[in-house]
Design a protein around this motif. Structure first.
Motif, PDB file in Angstrom:
ATOM      1  N   UNK A 221      69.820 -53.524  11.871  1.00 57.30           N
ATOM      2  CA  UNK A 221      70.532 -54.725  11.438  1.00 57.30           C
ATOM      3  C   UNK A 221      71.644 -54.410  10.429  1.00 57.30           C
ATOM      4  N   UNK A 222      71.825 -53.169  10.096  1.00 59.60           N
ATOM      5  CA  UNK A 222      72.762 -52.794   9.042  1.00 59.60           C
ATOM      6  C   UNK A 222      74.173 -53.314   9.321  1.00 59.60           C
ATOM      7  N   UNK A 223      74.758 -53.973   8.328  1.00 63.76           N
ATOM      8  CA  UNK A 223      76.118 -54.480   8.435  1.00 63.76           C
ATOM      9  C   UNK A 223      76.257 -55.820   9.134  1.00 63.76           C
ATOM     10  N   UNK A 224      75.151 -56.390   9.638  1.00 63.72           N
ATOM     11  CA  UNK A 224      75.243 -57.651  10.376  1.00 63.72           C
ATOM     12  C   UNK A 224      75.350 -58.862   9.465  1.00 63.72           C
ATOM     13  N   UNK A 225      74.716 -58.791   8.293  1.00 65.14           N
ATOM     14  CA  UNK A 225      74.592 -59.978   7.463  1.00 65.14           C
ATOM     15  C   UNK A 225      75.291 -59.781   6.115  1.00 65.14           C
ATOM     16  N   UNK A 226      75.880 -60.862   5.648  1.00 67.74           N
ATOM     17  CA  UNK A 226      76.474 -60.843   4.323  1.00 67.74           C
ATOM     18  C   UNK A 226      75.400 -60.597   3.272  1.00 67.74           C
ATOM     19  N   UNK A 227      75.758 -59.912   2.220  1.00 67.49           N
ATOM     20  CA  UNK A 227      74.833 -59.599   1.122  1.00 67.49           C
ATOM     21  C   UNK A 227      73.707 -58.659   1.552  1.00 67.49           C
TER      22      UNK A 227
END
Length: 237
Positions: A207-213
């Motif tokens: 999931x790295x880089x998919x979500x803000x923060x």
């Protein structure tokens, strides 16, 4: 949330917004968009049991029955105009052909009178055998894009599946791990709807880089409701 929005949320569900579009995370693992009259499910993996049996690995052969029973209850409750099955609807490319007639009839009954889209998945890239509905690589509706595999990096308005997200928290020394919807307000990754599916922690490097923060809000699916858990409370494992 205003009164009108609250009225759209059923008991046990959680209201969210994806790129400004209101949605409801249902405790059974489906996502409903009230204004779009659209229901989304992901990773049904129908006929997984029979797929494993063909390779000599026996698991209880009740996955399709359990998944379709739960799907029928969701469809009956929301009665949507449009349903999107977000890829890996069948566990392999021949799964639809193996579907027993009673299950096929049940599925066709749910599809009757509404628009149904099969988004191509990595397990089932082609149109399902002898079933209605339209097979697409992705679908754009009302500022949202529905696809099977999440895009790398930021993707405003994306609703995807594939990763079977789950979350883990620790409270009072007790560890709890559950399937979840994972989102940051801009995009959402759906939980697997299928009865015999594994899961992957939302803190995994996939999931790295998919979500803000860094970490998403995890809308964890409990036994009777959906719980919104802040990313700072999530734990690996």
């Amino acid at each position: 949330m205003n009164i009108a929005a609250r009225d759209l949320v059923r008991d046990g569900c959680e209201a969210i917004a994806i790129a400004g579009v209101r949605a409801v995370c249902d405790q059974r693992g489906a996502l409903h968009f009230p204004e779009l009259d659209l229901l989304v499910v992901s990773d049904l993996h129908l006929e997984k049991g029979s797929s494993f049996a063909r390779r000599g690995r026996l698991i209880p052969p009740y996955d399709t029955a359990a998944t379709l029973l739960r799907l029928a209850s969701v469809v009956e409750d929301y009665a949507p105009k449009t349903i999107v099955s977000l890829g890996d609807s069948f566990h392999d490319g021949e799964g639809a052909a193996r579907l027993p007639d009673p299950f096929r009839d049940s599925l066709i009954g749910m599809m009757k009178g509404r628009d149904w889209f099969w988004v191509a998945g990595n397990h089932d890239p082609d149109a399902p055998d002898d079933l209605p509905g339209e097979t697409v690589q992705e679908l754009a509706v009302g500022g949202l894009v529905f696809r099977h595999e999440p895009s790398k990096g930021h993707a405003e308005g994306e609703v995807a599946g594939h990763l079977h997200p789950c979350a883990r928290i620790v409270q009072r020394g007790r560890s709890v791990r559950r399937r979840c919807f994972a989102g940051d307000g801009a995009r959402l990754v759906m939980p697997a709807f299928g009865s015999f599916t594994g899961s992957l922690n939302v803190l995994d490097r996939a999931y790295k880089g998919m979500f803000r923060d860094g970490a998403p809000t995890a809308y964890m699916i409990g036994t009777s409701r959906v719980y919104a858990i802040a990313g700072s409370l999530l734990r690996p494992g």
